[in-house]
Design a protein around this motif. Sequence first.
Motif, PDB file in Angstrom:
ATOM      1  N   ALA A   1       0.881  -1.224   0.006  1.00 40.53           N
ATOM      2  CA  ALA A   1      -0.032   0.093   0.063  1.00 40.53           C
ATOM      3  C   ALA A   1       0.814   1.110   0.065  1.00 40.53           C
ATOM      4  O   ALA A   1       0.553   2.155  -0.773  1.00 40.53           O
ATOM      5  CB  ALA A   1      -0.951   0.119   1.217  1.00 40.53           C
ATOM      6  N   ALA A   2       2.007   1.185   0.791  1.00 39.21           N
ATOM      7  CA  ALA A   2       2.864   2.320   0.770  1.00 39.21           C
ATOM      8  C   ALA A   2       3.799   2.469  -0.282  1.00 39.21           C
ATOM      9  O   ALA A   2       4.473   3.615  -0.247  1.00 39.21           O
ATOM     10  CB  ALA A   2       3.653   2.459   2.219  1.00 39.21           C
ATOM     11  N   GLY A   3       3.677   1.793  -1.237  1.00 41.28           N
ATOM     12  CA  GLY A   3       4.499   1.777  -2.648  1.00 41.28           C
ATOM     13  C   GLY A   3       5.986   1.422  -2.332  1.00 41.28           C
ATOM     14  O   GLY A   3       6.823   1.684  -3.057  1.00 41.28           O
TER      15      GLY A   3
ATOM     16  N   ALA B   1       3.179   0.380  10.275  1.00 38.52           N
ATOM     17  CA  ALA B   1       2.321   1.126   9.632  1.00 38.52           C
ATOM     18  C   ALA B   1       2.829   2.648   9.625  1.00 38.52           C
ATOM     19  O   ALA B   1       2.875   3.286   8.617  1.00 38.52           O
ATOM     20  CB  ALA B   1       0.774   0.898   9.872  1.00 38.52           C
ATOM     21  N   VAL B   2       2.967   3.169  10.759  1.00 44.92           N
ATOM     22  CA  VAL B   2       3.353   4.498  11.073  1.00 44.92           C
ATOM     23  C   VAL B   2       4.564   4.696  10.514  1.00 44.92           C
ATOM     24  O   VAL B   2       4.925   5.692   9.735  1.00 44.92           O
ATOM     25  CB  VAL B   2       3.282   4.720  12.573  1.00 44.92           C
TER      26      VAL B   2
ATOM     27  N   TYR C   1       4.521   4.472   6.400  1.00 46.47           N
ATOM     28  CA  TYR C   1       3.570   5.465   5.787  1.00 46.47           C
ATOM     29  C   TYR C   1       4.093   6.828   6.076  1.00 46.47           C
ATOM     30  O   TYR C   1       3.861   7.831   4.935  1.00 46.47           O
ATOM     31  CB  TYR C   1       2.077   5.573   6.229  1.00 46.47           C
ATOM     32  N   THR C   2       4.729   7.212   7.358  1.00 49.82           N
ATOM     33  CA  THR C   2       5.286   8.352   7.302  1.00 49.82           C
ATOM     34  C   THR C   2       6.543   8.717   6.535  1.00 49.82           C
ATOM     35  O   THR C   2       6.681   9.989   5.758  1.00 49.82           O
ATOM     36  CB  THR C   2       5.852   8.553   8.899  1.00 49.82           C
TER      37      THR C   2
ATOM     38  N   ALA D   1       6.594   7.154   3.264  1.00 53.14           N
ATOM     39  CA  ALA D   1       6.087   7.493   1.971  1.00 53.14           C
ATOM     40  C   ALA D   1       5.454   8.750   1.994  1.00 53.14           C
ATOM     41  O   ALA D   1       5.374   9.498   1.048  1.00 53.14           O
ATOM     42  CB  ALA D   1       5.104   6.397   1.711  1.00 53.14           C
ATOM     43  N   GLY D   2       4.556   9.049   2.858  1.00 54.02           N
ATOM     44  CA  GLY D   2       3.840  10.565   2.942  1.00 54.02           C
ATOM     45  C   GLY D   2       4.636  11.577   3.074  1.00 54.02           C
ATOM     46  O   GLY D   2       4.674  12.728   2.151  1.00 54.02           O
TER      47      GLY D   2
ATOM     48  N   GLN E   1       5.902  12.335  -0.393  1.00 57.73           N
ATOM     49  CA  GLN E   1       4.787  12.752  -1.258  1.00 57.73           C
ATOM     50  C   GLN E   1       4.681  14.412  -1.250  1.00 57.73           C
ATOM     51  O   GLN E   1       4.531  14.820  -1.992  1.00 57.73           O
ATOM     52  CB  GLN E   1       3.531  11.980  -0.900  1.00 57.73           C
ATOM     53  N   VAL E   2       4.762  14.415   0.190  1.00 57.91           N
ATOM     54  CA  VAL E   2       4.535  16.151   0.431  1.00 57.91           C
ATOM     55  C   VAL E   2       5.719  16.733  -0.248  1.00 57.91           C
ATOM     56  O   VAL E   2       5.773  17.915  -0.880  1.00 57.91           O
ATOM     57  CB  VAL E   2       4.753  16.265   1.990  1.00 57.91           C
TER      58      VAL E   2
ATOM     59  N   ILE F   1       5.239  16.935  -3.957  1.00 58.83           N
ATOM     60  CA  ILE F   1       4.262  17.929  -4.405  1.00 58.83           C
ATOM     61  C   ILE F   1       4.742  19.463  -4.060  1.00 58.83           C
ATOM     62  O   ILE F   1       4.855  20.313  -4.987  1.00 58.83           O
ATOM     63  CB  ILE F   1       2.914  17.988  -3.676  1.00 58.83           C
TER      64      ILE F   1
ATOM     65  N   PHE G   1      -1.999  13.037   3.235  1.00 58.71           N
ATOM     66  CA  PHE G   1      -0.619  13.506   3.181  1.00 58.71           C
ATOM     67  C   PHE G   1      -0.534  14.710   2.221  1.00 58.71           C
ATOM     68  O   PHE G   1       0.471  15.211   1.939  1.00 58.71           O
ATOM     69  CB  PHE G   1       0.343  12.366   2.759  1.00 58.71           C
TER      70      PHE G   1
ATOM     71  N   TYR H   1      -0.190   4.148  -2.439  1.00 63.11           N
ATOM     72  CA  TYR H   1       0.953   4.369  -3.495  1.00 63.11           C
ATOM     73  C   TYR H   1       1.178   3.223  -4.157  1.00 63.11           C
ATOM     74  O   TYR H   1       1.853   3.269  -5.463  1.00 63.11           O
ATOM     75  CB  TYR H   1       2.183   4.717  -2.763  1.00 63.11           C
TER      76      TYR H   1
END
Lengths: 293, 293
Positions: A154-156, A272-273, A276-277, A279-280, A283-284, A287, B219, B259
């Motif tokens: 999921a987190a790529g 998970a934390v 995803y932290t 990966a996220g 992403q931020v 962007i 995110f 992702y």
Amino acid sequence: MAGTGPVCTERTPRVVAARKLLRRAGRERAGRFLAEGAQAVGSALDALSLGLTGPAGGAPAPRVFELFATEAAGARHSDLVAAARAAGIPVSAVTERAAAALSETVTPQGLVAVCGRIDVPVADALTGAPRLVVVLVRPSDPGNAGTVIRLADAAGADAVVLAGDAVDPYNGKCVRSSAGSLFHLPMAVDRDVASVLAACRHAGLRLLAATADGERDLFDPDSADLLAGRVGWVFGSETHGLPAEVAAAADARVRVPIYGRAESLNLAAAAAVCVYTTAGARQVARISTEPVR
Amino acid sequence: MAGTGPVCTERTPRVVAARKLLRRAGRERAGRFLAEGAQAVGSALDALSLGLTGPAGGAPAPRVFELFATEAAGARHSDLVAAARAAGIPVSAVTERAAAALSETVTPQGLVAVCGRIDVPVADALTGAPRLVVVLVRPSDPGNAGTVIRLADAAGADAVVLAGDAVDPYNGKCVRSSAGSLFHLPMAVDRDVASVLAACRHAGLRLLAATADGERDLFDPDSADLLAGRVGWVFGSETHGLPAEVAAAADARVRVPIYGRAESLNLAAAAAVCVYTTAGARQVARISTEPVR
């Protein structure tokens, strides 16, 4: 319906042979495992054509040797049965009892694929330039291992590695809790933890060990640079945590901070934390550095 | 050893009475539940003196009516036995068989406390100015509910609310998977979902519904302002997700972005990511706005 031949019972030789895959010894002898239910079977069939998405863009596709379907499940999932046939995979109709005999669950799904094992050597899983890899050291609970594989997907993440004396990833509970993700990204299984860590470093990954008493707080702004690079997250088992020598060998030991009174988080939540932290945050970063359209 | 009287067997009336608490009907009739093992018993005894840390600084302390301990467990956890005695709680020695009869696990811990239920009305759980609250709508799996309670505690949430037709939080599996956190923060149980949401709003919380297809990416930098305020996270059940009308009633619907190729995350993983991203982002904000020491 599903099959072209007579309906197989739990005593039909191909069902008897497949039942041996319910046990680890049987799976290891045959190099095959069972994927039960529409989600797992669908993912296995998709992977036939798509391959496992890895850092190099595609590890070898898994093999599906056979599909068993009850009349009801075959009718409900006629798309999957058709896809299997189109791929040249033998489809056998089975009785409800035979389907139950091929299942470890209380409510058998009526749809079971016999798949060839899909793990690859560590070096192959890490080819290309992986940006995010999840390493599980000595995972002992199959449900947890499957959950983390699903999370990594999921987190790529580019790959998952099970290192050391690990639970069998082809255990039915692991396959089930991965919810198809076992077929989505390259997975390696290697008993030699030190060589797995060395391979990760060789692939350019910074190794972050998740430990409850790590010197780095995951959410400390100073940790941002650690997370921004190419990262290999290293997690221990639910019961025993990460062996001290493995934690010491990582580039940093990172803790998920406990803000309340809980003693700790469970493995799957902590993973998970952490994942995803990472990966996220990327992403931020991606962007905010993109040119304005 | 533990007890002062004769060793209780599984037929001793107080053990027979406590065994009724293994079933929901028995727990509801008595308003009591069982906490098994050193972690749960220790947390229950701690809560006697510390209370449940809530937004108002302390919900009423739970009651512990009785402690059962086998000879081995009593010796292993003599500190807990002493703490119970010091608090005036009757401690009864039990046989291994009686301990097993009071346990739902394969390996009974030999230490079981009879506790009074600790849930409070929603309004009480939300008094003060809660900054982070976790609402579980119609949770159906006790293990998941306990895991989310543990997670909420770890992330420093002020309260947990089980809304709608929910699993019994005093179910042994829920108590176990909460790893003591059930005793760490105020918990409310309310069948009326709409009134729970209204109470959260009344307490000044912005309601964020976690849904796979939410219009907000957790995110996305634009979500930062949502997370910075006082937040009530609303999660659905593992099997049925969040009812559409509940998602629609929230202030925003937020998705954990996928992702990779996984269809979704499981509930506990999604909740871990949502709740910790909120708590961690605040921590970062707090640190970066602190005056330089």
